[in-house]
Design a protein around this motif. Sequence first.
Motif, PDB file in Angstrom:
ATOM      1  N   ALA A  26       0.812  -0.957  -0.225  1.00  0.00           N
ATOM      2  CA  ALA A  26       0.134   0.026   0.084  1.00  0.00           C
ATOM      3  C   ALA A  26       0.711   1.386   0.093  1.00  0.00           C
ATOM      4  N   PRO A  27       0.497   2.134  -0.505  1.00  0.00           N
ATOM      5  CA  PRO A  27       1.340   3.515  -0.569  1.00  0.00           C
ATOM      6  C   PRO A  27       1.189   4.294   0.617  1.00  0.00           C
ATOM      7  N   ALA A  28       2.408   4.696   0.809  1.00  0.00           N
ATOM      8  CA  ALA A  28       2.664   5.501   2.460  1.00  0.00           C
ATOM      9  C   ALA A  28       1.521   6.491   2.520  1.00  0.00           C
ATOM     10  N   PRO A  29       1.168   6.833   3.609  1.00  0.00           N
ATOM     11  CA  PRO A  29       0.150   7.831   3.868  1.00  0.00           C
ATOM     12  C   PRO A  29       0.643   9.307   3.577  1.00  0.00           C
ATOM     13  N   ALA A  30      -0.194  10.178   3.161  1.00  0.00           N
ATOM     14  CA  ALA A  30       0.396  11.492   2.446  1.00  0.00           C
ATOM     15  C   ALA A  30       0.674  12.320   3.810  1.00  0.00           C
ATOM     16  N   GLY A  31       1.407  13.464   3.416  1.00  0.00           N
ATOM     17  CA  GLY A  31       1.931  14.246   4.233  1.00  0.00           C
ATOM     18  C   GLY A  31       3.440  14.035   4.734  1.00  0.00           C
ATOM     19  N   PRO A  32       3.988  14.983   5.743  1.00  0.00           N
ATOM     20  CA  PRO A  32       5.012  14.521   6.044  1.00  0.00           C
ATOM     21  C   PRO A  32       5.264  13.731   7.263  1.00  0.00           C
ATOM     22  N   ALA A 153       0.474   7.988  11.355  1.00  0.00           N
ATOM     23  CA  ALA A 153       1.416   8.054  10.348  1.00  0.00           C
ATOM     24  C   ALA A 153       1.448   6.696   9.659  1.00  0.00           C
ATOM     25  N   LEU A 154       1.367   5.728  10.419  1.00  0.00           N
ATOM     26  CA  LEU A 154       1.421   4.509   9.832  1.00  0.00           C
ATOM     27  C   LEU A 154       0.248   3.830   9.253  1.00  0.00           C
ATOM     28  N   GLY A 155      -0.832   4.571   9.425  1.00  0.00           N
ATOM     29  CA  GLY A 155      -2.357   4.074   8.938  1.00  0.00           C
ATOM     30  C   GLY A 155      -2.838   3.133   9.954  1.00  0.00           C
ATOM     31  N   ILE A 156      -2.296   3.155  11.516  1.00  0.00           N
ATOM     32  CA  ILE A 156      -2.918   2.274  12.148  1.00  0.00           C
ATOM     33  C   ILE A 156      -4.003   3.177  13.145  1.00  0.00           C
ATOM     34  N   GLY A 157      -5.213   2.926  13.127  1.00  0.00           N
ATOM     35  CA  GLY A 157      -6.153   3.569  13.649  1.00  0.00           C
ATOM     36  C   GLY A 157      -6.758   2.655  14.915  1.00  0.00           C
ATOM     37  N   PRO A 158      -7.610   3.319  15.782  1.00  0.00           N
ATOM     38  CA  PRO A 158      -8.268   2.750  16.814  1.00  0.00           C
ATOM     39  C   PRO A 158      -9.238   1.749  15.959  1.00  0.00           C
TER      40      PRO A 158
END
Length: 160
Positions: A26-32, A153-158
């Motif tokens: 999967a592509p990396a999340p956007a933003g710094p 930032a790693l795309g890990i949410g609750p």
Amino acid sequence: MSSKQSAPKNARKSGPAGPRQQSAVAPAPAGPRPARLTAAAALTGLQGLALAAAGLYLLVMGLLGKPDSPQQAETGGITVLALAVLPLAAARGLWLRRRWSRGPAMATQMMALPVAWTLYNSGGGAMIAAAVALFVVSVGTLVLLVNPTATEALGIGPRE
């Protein structure tokens, strides 16, 4: 077409050039990249480099030095080099913001804590200093990895 019937997957994802290829990563999340995630990647990478250096030292000393058991020194060196792969891969994954990298990075830190305890109990001043440094780096990296900024930032949410 009814709601139970649907077009094949490749037909739904086709564009002007035909069916799209699905990416395995999967592509990396956007933003710094957050500073906390950068710090966690750097600390994990430094631990991996330290393990690799120790493994190379053991291997070279087993081959060129005068150990009591050359076979044991060489096996130990190869084993430590193999163990260095986990934190190095995890550090690269954290740097690239890959979701899978958090687990191996946390496992590396948790494995380092008993090593720090063993170093602390082994005696000498240099060993105690190394134990304290390893403990501080491991706990600090764990704190960075569980931080909400890093997990987002790693795309890990609750969990829902």
